[in-house]
Design an enzyme around this catalytic site. Structure first.
Site, mmCIF file in Angstrom:
data_model
loop_
_atom_site.group_PDB
_atom_site.id
_atom_site.type_symbol
_atom_site.label_atom_id
_atom_site.label_comp_id
_atom_site.label_asym_id
_atom_site.label_seq_id
_atom_site.Cartn_x
_atom_site.Cartn_y
_atom_site.Cartn_z
ATOM 1 C CE1 TYR A 259 7.830 0.737 -0.099
ATOM 2 C CE2 TYR A 259 5.791 0.837 1.179
ATOM 3 C CZ TYR A 259 6.882 0.114 0.709
ATOM 4 O OH TYR A 259 7.030 -1.205 1.052
ATOM 5 C CE LYS B 99 -25.907 -5.730 3.792
ATOM 6 N NZ LYS B 99 -26.745 -5.345 2.657
#
Length: 370
Positions: free
Chosen positions: A265, A39
């Site tokens: 940044y 999954k």
């Protein structure tokens, strides 16, 4: 989905490691049949890549969370048993029956609704899910379990009673009190009831640490096959498991910056002297988390730190000297005498290993090797 095959960032999945880990869990647990949970995009390793490796490695079946994942595996032409672990909408009962997909059923109302949607041309295989203490989904009363079994058997033209299951919340801890409480509840709910083909109770922790206490002919595991020791060192060191996943990229830009230059940044990192800085095409948009700023990746057999904020698609590393473009950068895996494991990344990020891997996005190119 866009898979980035034109950039050098790639994840490799080792078939040899998958095979080894399946053999280890079979030998430890004594299991005859292994269902591997694939999954959430194969725990981030790639649904199709891991399914292919698992089937080649000898698993009996595959387990998924939702119908869509099961259908994707059938479209991959995989014919092994597939079990859906979550609750599926009852109106898709016919689709699951036609595709020979096992449904997990947790209420009598679901069965009654599904029965109305089934033509009877193909029987729907059902596993009854029991809540013994996970507190998530499942029958909690023995009378309800017995009623569900009776309903399935009374409608044997539309349903096939194939399994009983539960899920342990704490099977990988040295404190076994809650595990024992759940096991006691399991016996109270199921002892004496009609036995199906599959009693799949053991998850990775139960299969490794409690094989003689739980039904173990059929096990339903996840992390251990991916090479991750479930207790994270508390109960075992995992030395016999092999890491399945490696993650590497290459430098696509290298420059020398003087002292006082900010990187990325907000300039949370500023060069303190002349420094060689390499740029690597991977970022938080791929699932390499911003919290991994400062983590040491491996270049040329030595550790080098990630510097500056990790951007969406790129990050920077501080190099000891100039390197040519195309130099390999190992995020997870072995380079020379050094190794970064998924556990190393998880500890740095203060997360569980499976949280790291399931966060890797689909645009990372995945390759099955070995």
């Amino acid at each position: 989905m866009v898979e980035a095959i034109t950039r050098p960032t790639e994840m490799t999945i080792s078939l040899a490691a998958v095979k080894n880990n399946i053999e280890v869990v079979k030998a430890t647990s004594g299991a005859d049949k292994v269902f591997l949970a694939v999954k959430s995009n194969g725990y981030g390793h790639g649904l199709h890549t891991m399914a292919e490796a698992a089937v080649a490695g000898g698993v009996y079946g595959l387990a998924v969370a939702i119908i869509d994942e099961a259908l994707a595996l059938r479209h991959q032409r995989l014919t092994v048993p597939i079990l859906i672990l979550g609750i599926s909408p009852a109106e898709y009962a016919e689709l699951m029956a036609v595709q020979h997909i096992m449904a997990t059923v947790v209420s009598i109302d679901w069965l009654k609704t599904a029965e109305q949607h089934l033509s009877g041309e193909q029987r729907l295989p059902v596993t009854l899910g029991l809540d013994t203490g996970m507190g998530r989904i499942g029958f909690r009363e023995r009378s309800e379990v017995a009623e569900a079994i009776a309903f399935v058997q009374a409608h044997a033209d539309k349903f096939e009673y194939v399994g009983l299951c539960t899920h342990f919340a704490e099977s990988d801890s040295s404190d076994t009190r809650y595990f024992e409480k759940q096991l006691k509840r399991w016996h109270a709910l199921t002892d004496g009831l009609p036995k199906p083909e599959y009693y799949h109770v053991a998850n990775s922790g139960a299969a490794l640490y409690h094989p003689n206490e739980v039904p173990h002919e059929v096990i339903r595991v996840g992390t251990v096959i991916y090479g991750i020791e479930p207790s994270r060192g508390e109960l075992a060191d995992g030395h016999d498991l092999m890491p399945v996943l490696s993650l590497r990229s290459q430098m696509n830009f290298v420059k020398k910056l003087p002292a006082g230059e900010g990187i990325s940044y907000s300039h949370i990192y500023t060069t303190s002297e002349d420094e060689w800085i390499g740029t690597v095409p991977i970022g938080y948009g791929d699932g390499w988390l911003r919290s991994l700023t400062g983590f040491n990746v491996i270049v040329d057999g030595q550790y080098v730190p990630i510097v500056g904020q990790i951007a969406m698609d790129q990050l920077m590393i501080r190099l000891p000297h100039e390197y040519p473009l195309g130099t390999t950068v190992t995020f997870i895996g072995v380079d020379g005498d050094l190794e970064n494991t998924v556990e190393d990344v998880a500890q740095y990020a203060k997360l569980a290993p499976w949280e790291i891997t399931t966060g890797f996005h689909e645009r990372i190119h995945r390759i099955l090797v070995d």
